[in-house]
Design a protein around this motif. Structure first.
Motif, PDB file in Angstrom:
ATOM      1  N   UNK A 237     -21.393 -20.566   3.560  1.00 17.49           N
ATOM      2  CA  UNK A 237     -21.660 -19.472   2.901  1.00 17.49           C
ATOM      3  C   UNK A 237     -22.607 -19.667   1.915  1.00 17.49           C
ATOM      4  N   UNK A 238     -22.080 -20.725   0.957  1.00 23.12           N
ATOM      5  CA  UNK A 238     -22.936 -21.148  -0.327  1.00 23.12           C
ATOM      6  C   UNK A 238     -24.308 -21.804   0.109  1.00 23.12           C
ATOM      7  N   UNK A 239     -24.409 -22.429   0.915  1.00 22.80           N
ATOM      8  CA  UNK A 239     -25.588 -22.903   1.288  1.00 22.80           C
ATOM      9  C   UNK A 239     -26.661 -21.933   2.076  1.00 22.80           C
ATOM     10  N   UNK A 240     -26.108 -21.136   2.927  1.00 18.67           N
ATOM     11  CA  UNK A 240     -26.782 -20.182   3.731  1.00 18.67           C
ATOM     12  C   UNK A 240     -27.098 -18.938   3.040  1.00 18.67           C
ATOM     13  N   UNK A 241     -26.425 -18.508   1.900  1.00 19.23           N
ATOM     14  CA  UNK A 241     -26.405 -17.420   0.988  1.00 19.23           C
ATOM     15  C   UNK A 241     -26.925 -17.763  -0.257  1.00 19.23           C
ATOM     16  N   UNK A 242     -26.894 -18.802  -0.622  1.00 18.80           N
ATOM     17  CA  UNK A 242     -27.312 -19.216  -2.113  1.00 18.80           C
ATOM     18  C   UNK A 242     -26.164 -19.192  -3.179  1.00 18.80           C
ATOM     19  N   UNK A 243     -26.556 -19.577  -4.249  1.00 18.49           N
ATOM     20  CA  UNK A 243     -25.474 -19.507  -5.535  1.00 18.49           C
ATOM     21  C   UNK A 243     -25.526 -18.150  -6.099  1.00 18.49           C
ATOM     22  N   UNK A 244     -25.232 -17.172  -5.346  1.00 16.96           N
ATOM     23  CA  UNK A 244     -25.159 -15.573  -5.896  1.00 16.96           C
ATOM     24  C   UNK A 244     -23.971 -15.158  -5.365  1.00 16.96           C
ATOM     25  N   UNK A 245     -23.687 -14.015  -5.745  1.00 16.29           N
ATOM     26  CA  UNK A 245     -22.336 -13.297  -5.720  1.00 16.29           C
ATOM     27  C   UNK A 245     -22.174 -13.132  -4.003  1.00 16.29           C
ATOM     28  N   UNK A 246     -23.519 -13.161  -3.320  1.00 16.46           N
ATOM     29  CA  UNK A 246     -23.426 -12.826  -1.801  1.00 16.46           C
ATOM     30  C   UNK A 246     -22.106 -13.544  -1.109  1.00 16.46           C
ATOM     31  N   UNK A 247     -22.208 -14.878  -1.401  1.00 15.52           N
ATOM     32  CA  UNK A 247     -21.367 -15.843  -0.765  1.00 15.52           C
ATOM     33  C   UNK A 247     -19.882 -15.636  -1.068  1.00 15.52           C
ATOM     34  N   UNK A 248     -19.645 -15.143  -2.465  1.00 16.81           N
ATOM     35  CA  UNK A 248     -18.375 -14.547  -2.775  1.00 16.81           C
ATOM     36  C   UNK A 248     -17.805 -13.451  -1.994  1.00 16.81           C
ATOM     37  N   UNK A 249     -18.668 -12.525  -1.900  1.00 17.23           N
ATOM     38  CA  UNK A 249     -18.405 -11.201  -1.001  1.00 17.23           C
ATOM     39  C   UNK A 249     -18.228 -11.699   0.422  1.00 17.23           C
ATOM     40  N   UNK A 250     -19.012 -12.808   0.910  1.00 20.27           N
ATOM     41  CA  UNK A 250     -18.480 -12.912   2.198  1.00 20.27           C
ATOM     42  C   UNK A 250     -17.031 -13.644   2.450  1.00 20.27           C
ATOM     43  N   UNK A 251     -16.780 -14.244   1.616  1.00 19.81           N
ATOM     44  CA  UNK A 251     -15.412 -14.850   1.359  1.00 19.81           C
ATOM     45  C   UNK A 251     -14.261 -13.656   1.364  1.00 19.81           C
ATOM     46  N   UNK A 252     -14.498 -12.780   0.500  1.00 24.34           N
ATOM     47  CA  UNK A 252     -13.874 -11.542   0.537  1.00 24.34           C
ATOM     48  C   UNK A 252     -13.749 -11.105   1.743  1.00 24.34           C
ATOM     49  N   UNK A 253     -14.928 -10.669   2.333  1.00 25.08           N
ATOM     50  CA  UNK A 253     -14.819  -9.856   3.561  1.00 25.08           C
ATOM     51  C   UNK A 253     -13.893 -10.937   4.674  1.00 25.08           C
ATOM     52  N   UNK A 254     -13.891 -12.264   4.602  1.00 21.23           N
ATOM     53  CA  UNK A 254     -13.230 -12.897   5.414  1.00 21.23           C
ATOM     54  C   UNK A 254     -11.929 -12.796   5.310  1.00 21.23           C
ATOM     55  N   UNK A 255     -11.381 -12.622   4.000  1.00 19.06           N
ATOM     56  CA  UNK A 255      -9.973 -12.281   3.344  1.00 19.06           C
ATOM     57  C   UNK A 255      -9.451 -11.301   4.149  1.00 19.06           C
ATOM     58  N   UNK A 256     -10.254 -10.153   3.868  1.00 16.11           N
ATOM     59  CA  UNK A 256     -10.052  -8.908   4.305  1.00 16.11           C
ATOM     60  C   UNK A 256      -9.796  -8.712   5.888  1.00 16.11           C
ATOM     61  N   UNK A 257     -10.709  -9.433   6.717  1.00 16.91           N
ATOM     62  CA  UNK A 257     -10.565  -9.390   8.282  1.00 16.91           C
ATOM     63  C   UNK A 257      -9.111 -10.093   8.507  1.00 16.91           C
ATOM     64  N   UNK A 258      -8.906 -11.394   7.871  1.00 16.91           N
ATOM     65  CA  UNK A 258      -7.599 -12.076   8.171  1.00 16.91           C
ATOM     66  C   UNK A 258      -6.315 -11.163   7.854  1.00 16.91           C
ATOM     67  N   UNK A 259      -6.242 -10.379   6.879  1.00 14.52           N
ATOM     68  CA  UNK A 259      -5.067  -9.616   6.481  1.00 14.52           C
ATOM     69  C   UNK A 259      -5.207  -8.442   7.655  1.00 14.52           C
ATOM     70  N   UNK A 260      -6.301  -7.808   7.962  1.00  8.57           N
ATOM     71  CA  UNK A 260      -6.071  -6.801   8.835  1.00  8.57           C
ATOM     72  C   UNK A 260      -5.871  -7.085  10.268  1.00  8.57           C
ATOM     73  N   UNK A 261      -6.439  -8.301  10.691  1.00  7.06           N
ATOM     74  CA  UNK A 261      -6.347  -8.458  12.108  1.00  7.06           C
ATOM     75  C   UNK A 261      -5.610  -9.524  12.813  1.00  7.06           C
ATOM     76  N   UNK A 262      -5.188 -10.479  11.608  1.00 12.00           N
ATOM     77  CA  UNK A 262      -4.419 -11.524  12.117  1.00 12.00           C
ATOM     78  C   UNK A 262      -3.508 -12.008  11.064  1.00 12.00           C
ATOM     79  N   UNK A 263      -2.549 -11.020  10.426  1.00 14.95           N
ATOM     80  CA  UNK A 263      -1.775 -11.369   9.334  1.00 14.95           C
ATOM     81  C   UNK A 263      -0.754 -12.394   9.371  1.00 14.95           C
ATOM     82  N   UNK A 264      -0.293 -12.908  10.758  1.00 20.40           N
ATOM     83  CA  UNK A 264       0.612 -13.869  10.940  1.00 20.40           C
ATOM     84  C   UNK A 264      -0.073 -15.290  11.175  1.00 20.40           C
TER      85      UNK A 264
END
Length: 293
Positions: A237-264
């Motif tokens: 994400x850091x390489x593809x999206x650059x050193x901006x807040x976008x790659x942090x948002x991508x990590x946050x989205x990944x966390x939300x997806x894990x909690x919603x669809x694969x909590x165990x």
């Protein structure tokens, strides 16, 4: 490093269900403690590392006594506040920590070239990971672990049956902080340059949570698997999206997806009904009875 920290976080989050986003405070304190002992007091790194980790553990006991009095979202907020407070203290205490300019820690292996140094620290982090995994496995088979599981399932009922819930939570909090502080100390010796904004970043704590949830908090190897997935994904994400807040948002989205669809987590699904080195699947009543015994 991330696998060791995620496994350490899981000693608290996986057993008790208390989600801490503030474990990066112990990572940063372990790093700065080790760095300051080496640079200010000329303590050998092999001594500075465990001494710093023990001091952080004592500090974690004090924090834990106050923090575990609250639950749920309140505990998460307290953990985040701890990180912010430590960040402000380190940046403000310029005469000791170097403030926002950071702290430079000399390499413990000045005779080695960069590649050799990386390999030495790879094995040191591997040893730390092994100790964290062994501790998790031992706790999962102990009466202490049964008490922590009882807290996760029904804390009020566990306390009514005689489980010392407060002491158990503080002990788990401190044990988790110990290994995270050791990881921070190794990072300081390895990387050599400490930036308070990175060392006390909520993102590091979020990574620990994400890795543990993705791999599976009930399995000893869950955080390890999560680290093997999330760490490379974060770099991508850091390489593809650059050193901006976008790659942090991508990590946050990944966390939300894990909690919603694969909590165990991944391993909990793959090993369901097959046994293995995981937190035993029992009913809530069995956990409470075992802890009370």
């Amino acid at each position: 490093m991330y696998a060791a920290m995620a496994t350490s976080w899981n000693l608290l989050g996986g057993f008790t269900g208390y989600v801490s986003l503030g474990h990066s405070a112990f990572f940063g304190l372990g790093a700065y403690g080790t760095g300051l002992l080496v640079t200010r007091l000329d303590v050998p790194w092999a001594v500075a590392l465990p001494v710093s980790a023990l001091l952080v553990t004592v500090f974690a006991v004090g924090v834990g006594v106050a923090a575990v009095r609250v639950r749920g979202a309140s505990f998460v907020i307290v953990s985040i506040a701890l990180v912010s407070m430590m960040n402000l203290v380190v940046q403000g205490w310029r005469s000791l920590t170097g403030g926002s300019t950071g702290l430079q820690v000399p390499s413990p292996f000045p005779g080695l070239h960069r590649g050799q140094t990386h390999m030495v620290f790879f094995y040191l982090f591997l040893v730390l990971l092994g100790l964290a995994l062994l501790s998790w496995w031992y706790v999962s088979r102990s009466r202490f672990g049964a008490g922590l599981r009882a807290i996760r399932e029904d804390e009020d009922k566990a306390e009514s049956l005689g489980v010392p819930t407060g002491a158990y939570k503080v002990a788990a909090f401190a044990l988790s902080a110990l290994f995270v502080a050791l990881a921070g100390g190794l990072y300081a010796l390895w990387f050599g340059s400490l930036d308070p904004i990175f060392m006390f970043s909520i993102l590091i704590g979020s990574y620990m949570v994400l890795m543990s949830l993705l791999g599976g908090v009930r399995h000893v190897y869950g955080p390890l698997l999560g680290a093997l997935i999330v760490a490379p994904a974060g770099e991508y994400f850091l390489i593809a999206l650059g050193e901006t807040q976008v790659h942090l948002a991508a990590t946050g989205v990944l966390l939300i997806l894990v909690v919603l669809f694969m909590p165990e987590g991944i391993l909990s699904r793959l090993t369901r009904g097959r046994g293995g080195p995981s937190i035993p699947e029992e009913s809530a009543g069995q956990r409470l009875e075992g802890a009370a015994r």
